[in-house]
Motif scaffolding. Structure first.
Motif, PDB file in Angstrom:
ATOM      1  N   LYS A 275       0.848  -1.199   0.000  1.00 33.96           N
ATOM      2  CA  LYS A 275       0.000   0.000   0.000  1.00 33.96           C
ATOM      3  C   LYS A 275       0.886   1.253   0.000  1.00 33.96           C
ATOM      4  CE  LYS A 275      -3.444  -2.655   2.454  1.00 33.96           C
ATOM      5  NZ  LYS A 275      -4.647  -2.672   3.259  1.00 33.96           N
TER       6      LYS A 275
ATOM      7  N   GLU B 155     -11.415 -10.731  -0.647  1.00 32.43           N
ATOM      8  CA  GLU B 155     -11.032  -9.965   0.536  1.00 32.43           C
ATOM      9  C   GLU B 155     -12.273  -9.360   1.183  1.00 32.43           C
ATOM     10  OE1 GLU B 155      -6.682  -8.631   0.221  1.00 32.43           O
ATOM     11  OE2 GLU B 155      -7.874  -7.143  -0.839  1.00 32.43           O
TER      12      GLU B 155
ATOM     13  N   ALA C 149     -12.575  -7.593   7.100  1.00 38.08           N
ATOM     14  CA  ALA C 149     -11.388  -8.285   7.633  1.00 38.08           C
ATOM     15  C   ALA C 149     -10.090  -7.609   7.202  1.00 38.08           C
ATOM     16  CB  ALA C 149     -11.394  -9.741   7.173  1.00 38.08           C
ATOM     17  N   ILE C 150     -10.191  -6.544   6.395  1.00 37.54           N
ATOM     18  CA  ILE C 150      -8.967  -5.921   5.883  1.00 37.54           C
ATOM     19  C   ILE C 150      -8.449  -4.891   6.871  1.00 37.54           C
ATOM     20  CG2 ILE C 150      -7.989  -4.470   4.061  1.00 37.54           C
ATOM     21  CD1 ILE C 150      -9.853  -5.780   2.106  1.00 37.54           C
TER      22      ILE C 150
ATOM     23  N   GLY D 228      -7.659 -12.656   1.314  1.00 36.34           N
ATOM     24  CA  GLY D 228      -7.025 -11.489   1.936  1.00 36.34           C
ATOM     25  C   GLY D 228      -7.874 -10.947   3.065  1.00 36.34           C
ATOM     26  N   GLY D 229      -7.226 -10.558   4.140  1.00 38.51           N
ATOM     27  CA  GLY D 229      -7.937  -9.990   5.294  1.00 38.51           C
ATOM     28  C   GLY D 229      -7.281 -10.451   6.563  1.00 38.51           C
ATOM     29  N   SER D 230      -6.303  -9.631   7.031  1.00 41.62           N
ATOM     30  CA  SER D 230      -5.613  -9.900   8.290  1.00 41.62           C
ATOM     31  C   SER D 230      -4.928 -11.277   8.331  1.00 41.62           C
ATOM     32  CB  SER D 230      -6.564  -9.723   9.480  1.00 41.62           C
ATOM     33  OG  SER D 230      -7.046  -8.389   9.511  1.00 41.62           O
TER      34      SER D 230
ATOM     35  N   LEU E 195      -3.468 -12.617  -0.214  1.00 45.02           N
ATOM     36  CA  LEU E 195      -3.052 -11.233  -0.513  1.00 45.02           C
ATOM     37  C   LEU E 195      -2.945 -10.563   0.854  1.00 45.02           C
ATOM     38  CD1 LEU E 195      -2.485  -8.835  -2.376  1.00 45.02           C
ATOM     39  CD2 LEU E 195      -4.934  -8.538  -2.679  1.00 45.02           C
ATOM     40  N   VAL E 196      -1.764 -10.044   1.149  1.00 40.23           N
ATOM     41  CA  VAL E 196      -1.442  -9.674   2.527  1.00 40.23           C
ATOM     42  C   VAL E 196      -1.031  -8.211   2.608  1.00 40.23           C
ATOM     43  CG1 VAL E 196      -0.014 -10.286   4.519  1.00 40.23           C
ATOM     44  CG2 VAL E 196      -0.546 -12.032   2.778  1.00 40.23           C
ATOM     45  N   GLY E 197      -1.702  -7.461   3.464  1.00 40.21           N
ATOM     46  CA  GLY E 197      -1.343  -6.062   3.665  1.00 40.21           C
ATOM     47  C   GLY E 197      -0.370  -5.905   4.826  1.00 40.21           C
ATOM     48  N   GLY E 198      -0.907  -5.608   6.000  1.00 44.93           N
ATOM     49  CA  GLY E 198      -0.086  -5.269   7.177  1.00 44.93           C
ATOM     50  C   GLY E 198       1.067  -6.227   7.434  1.00 44.93           C
TER      51      GLY E 198
HETATM   52  C1  PEP Z   1      -5.142  -5.958   1.847  1.00 49.10           C
HETATM   53  O1  PEP Z   1      -5.012  -4.752   1.921  1.00 49.10           O
HETATM   54  O2  PEP Z   1      -5.272  -6.477   0.748  1.00 49.10           O
HETATM   55  C2  PEP Z   1      -5.154  -6.720   3.079  1.00 49.10           C
HETATM   56  C3  PEP Z   1      -5.613  -7.932   3.033  1.00 49.10           C
HETATM   57  O3  PEP Z   1      -4.721  -6.060   4.199  1.00 49.10           O
HETATM   58  P1  PEP Z   1      -4.463  -6.746   5.641  1.00 49.10           P
HETATM   59  O4  PEP Z   1      -3.669  -7.989   5.407  1.00 49.10           O
HETATM   60  O5  PEP Z   1      -3.700  -5.718   6.412  1.00 49.10           O
HETATM   61  O6  PEP Z   1      -5.801  -7.033   6.218  1.00 49.10           O
END
Ligand code: PEP
Length: 253
Positions: A11, A168, A172-173, A212-214, A233-236
């Motif tokens: 991001k 996603e 949960a994101i 995706g989602g935490s 798919l992973v954000g944080g």
């Molecule tokens: C994302 O932004 O695609 C995502 C899944 O974020 P997070 O892993 O932080 O929930």
């Protein structure tokens, strides 16, 4: 066997130097991947060209986090698929919920983005997923089906086979609230069923559907163990090398 993919989405985080050192840590700690596994890192636009040159491991591929829905033109500040292609970016995230929510991207615009990506041979990672109110009303299946229908159902079977889908759930994101592995499986199976109806079983069974989602190091293995979940798919958690490497290690073989 479908491709198992761990995709990082940085991001709007990390300075260039911080990004360099995170990539270095990922390269150093990257486990040996099977031919069926891929690691993709979605970088901020300004770093794509430069950081691509610094990645020596064949195991890490880069992605853009977005592209514009027009091919070119007077769109100050935007980035086209043609530009991404000119620096050999192989993947592009399309329709992330933050783009849909904060930048009001529509399903029709996302269909245009998908078309541009496919024309440039860039693999779209198409995001779908419902907000909390829709989940609470138990309408998530219809909601996600409409997203797929309006952005992907114009494709033919050969084109569809080139898409990666990321489910996603918006609730949960970035919230620390993960869908249970059963909830993830239920929706992934639904998505695969919808794809099967539209494109047939060969196509449906070949498409990677990421969750995706935490996703974190501690929950990835359980979520990825579900039969219709083909990675994440992973954000944080992708901003911390140790965490993301655990997620990579949790991919099915
Ligand atoms: C994302 O932004 O695609 C995502 C899944 O974020 P997070 O892993 O932080 O929930």
């Amino acid at each position: 066997m479908r491709k198992q993919i761990a995709a990082a989405n940085w991001k709007m985080n990390k300075t260039f130097r911080e990004g360099q050192s995170l990539l270095r840590e990922l390269e150093t700690g990257m486990p040996q991947l099977t031919s069926n596994q891929s690691v993709v890192v979605a970088l901020p636009f300004p770093y794509l060209g430069m950081l691509k040159l610094e990645i020596h491991s064949k195991s890490i591929q880069i992605a853009a986090q977005n592209c514009h829905h027009a091919r070119e033109g007077a769109f100050t500040g935007e980035v086209s698929v043609v530009m991404l292609k000119s620096i050999d970016v192989p993947y592009c995230i399309i329709g992330h919920s933050e783009r849909r929510e904060y930048f009001h991207e529509t399903n029709a615009q996302l269909a245009d983005k998908i078309n541009h990506c496919l024309a440039a041979d860039i693999t779209p990672i198409f995001c779908c997923g419902e907000p909390l109110a829709v989940r609470e009303a138990n309408n998530q299946n219809t909601f996600v089906e409409a997203q797929l229908n309006e952005s992907l159902f114009h494709l033919d079977e050969a084109a569809m086979q080139k898409i990666v889908i990321a489910y996603e759930p918006i609730w949960a994101i970035g919230t620390g609230k993960t869908a249970s592995s059963d909830q993830a499986q239920e929706m992934h199976a639904h998505i695969r069923g919808v794809l099967q109806k539209q494109f047939g079983s060969t196509v449906a069974s070949s498409i990677s559907i990421l969750y995706g989602g935490s996703v974190k190091g501690s929950n990835a293995a359980e979520i990825f163990s579900q039969p219709d979940v083909d990675g994440g798919l992973v954000g944080g958690a992708s901003l911390i090398a140790e965490e993301f490497l655990k997620i990579v290690a949790a991919l099915k073989q």
